[in-house]
Design an enzyme around this catalytic site. Structure first.
Site, PDB file in Angstrom:
ATOM      1  N   HIS A   1       0.758   0.240  -8.901  1.00  0.00           N
ATOM      2  CA  HIS A   1       0.245   1.571  -8.600  1.00  0.00           C
ATOM      3  C   HIS A   1       0.984   2.579  -9.462  1.00  0.00           C
ATOM      4  O   HIS A   1       1.934   2.225 -10.165  1.00  0.00           O
ATOM      5  CB  HIS A   1       0.434   1.888  -7.111  1.00  0.00           C
ATOM      6  CG  HIS A   1       1.869   1.906  -6.681  1.00  0.00           C
ATOM      7  ND1 HIS A   1       2.487   3.021  -6.206  1.00  0.00           N
ATOM      8  CD2 HIS A   1       2.835   0.934  -6.684  1.00  0.00           C
ATOM      9  CE1 HIS A   1       3.747   2.745  -5.899  1.00  0.00           C
ATOM     10  NE2 HIS A   1       3.980   1.484  -6.193  1.00  0.00           N
TER      11      HIS A   1
ATOM     12  N   CYS B   1      -2.569   7.233  -9.494  1.00  0.00           N
ATOM     13  CA  CYS B   1      -2.850   5.911  -8.920  1.00  0.00           C
ATOM     14  C   CYS B   1      -4.308   5.491  -9.093  1.00  0.00           C
ATOM     15  O   CYS B   1      -4.597   4.372  -9.511  1.00  0.00           O
ATOM     16  CB  CYS B   1      -2.454   5.879  -7.445  1.00  0.00           C
ATOM     17  SG  CYS B   1      -3.319   7.093  -6.412  1.00  0.00           S
TER      18      CYS B   1
ATOM     19  N   HIS C   1      -3.643   7.567  -1.682  1.00  0.00           N
ATOM     20  CA  HIS C   1      -2.951   6.701  -2.630  1.00  0.00           C
ATOM     21  C   HIS C   1      -3.580   5.308  -2.599  1.00  0.00           C
ATOM     22  O   HIS C   1      -4.023   4.847  -1.547  1.00  0.00           O
ATOM     23  CB  HIS C   1      -1.458   6.603  -2.285  1.00  0.00           C
ATOM     24  CG  HIS C   1      -0.642   5.981  -3.365  1.00  0.00           C
ATOM     25  ND1 HIS C   1      -0.348   6.612  -4.548  1.00  0.00           N
ATOM     26  CD2 HIS C   1      -0.070   4.747  -3.446  1.00  0.00           C
ATOM     27  CE1 HIS C   1       0.382   5.814  -5.310  1.00  0.00           C
ATOM     28  NE2 HIS C   1       0.556   4.677  -4.668  1.00  0.00           N
TER      29      HIS C   1
END
Length: 188
Positions: free
Chosen positions: A160, A91, A144
């Site tokens: 992402h 990510c 993340h």
């Protein structure tokens, strides 16, 4: 491959206005903010789309649009921890590369990216803003990150690199991402 990327880009930027609530493309949607604000946030209803297309012909794309377009070219790339190439990305690698191609320097990891920029309320997010998540309930820190590609009818869509689906576009309305959401920041 190139045509599928163009189609994906077209669909993300020029949606016909359908939603999960069962509206048809011919139904008019209510607009609660000015058309210019909608265009800035990436909304694409019939009226706004014409305005955005006319503006695009006269001016170049914004930095946010350029970064988003770069990130979208990686759609479908498999997930690879620490990856920053078309062979595999994680990510933060996706955003590190996408912003870097447009001379915007970001740290390499999501936890360090979260320290950059200005914190904003989720209702104020725009295209190009970063969304941060804690996807591990046992972990006490952000692990993340995604980038907003569109805000349509209060639905935030972000790109992402998911460990299960690779580089993809998801919605903050999805239960998993909504539960894991921590904060949003503005870099641009």
């Amino acid at each position: 491959m190139r045509s599928s990327i163009c189609i994906l880009l077209f669909l993300c930027l020029a949606s016909c206005g359908s939603s999960k609530k069962g509206k048809t493309a011919t139904q008019a949607r209510k607009i609660s903010v000015a058309a210019a604000d909608n265009a800035r946030r990436g909304n694409t209803n019939t009226t706004t789309t014409r305005r955005v297309e006319n503006t695009t012909k006269r001016t170049s794309l914004s930095t946010a649009d350029n970064v988003i377009n770069t990130a979208l070219t990686f759609s479908g790339v498999r997930y690879k921890f620490g990856g920053t190439t078309r062979k595999g990305m994680d990510c933060s690698g996706l955003l590190y590369v996408s912003f870097g191609k447009h001379d915007v320097k970001l740290p390499r990891t999501s936890i360090h990216m979260a320290e950059e920029g200005k914190k904003i309320r989720v209702r104020d997010v725009e295209k190009g803003d970063l969304l941060f998540f804690k996807t591990n309930k046992r972990a006490k820190r952000i692990n993340h990150v995604g980038m907003v590609v569109a805000v349509e009818n209060n639905e935030i869509k972000f790109i992402h690199a998911s460990s299960s689906r690779g580089v993809t576009v998801s919605s903050l309305r999805e239960g998993y991402w909504n539960q894991a959401f921590v904060k949003a920041t503005r870099i641009l």
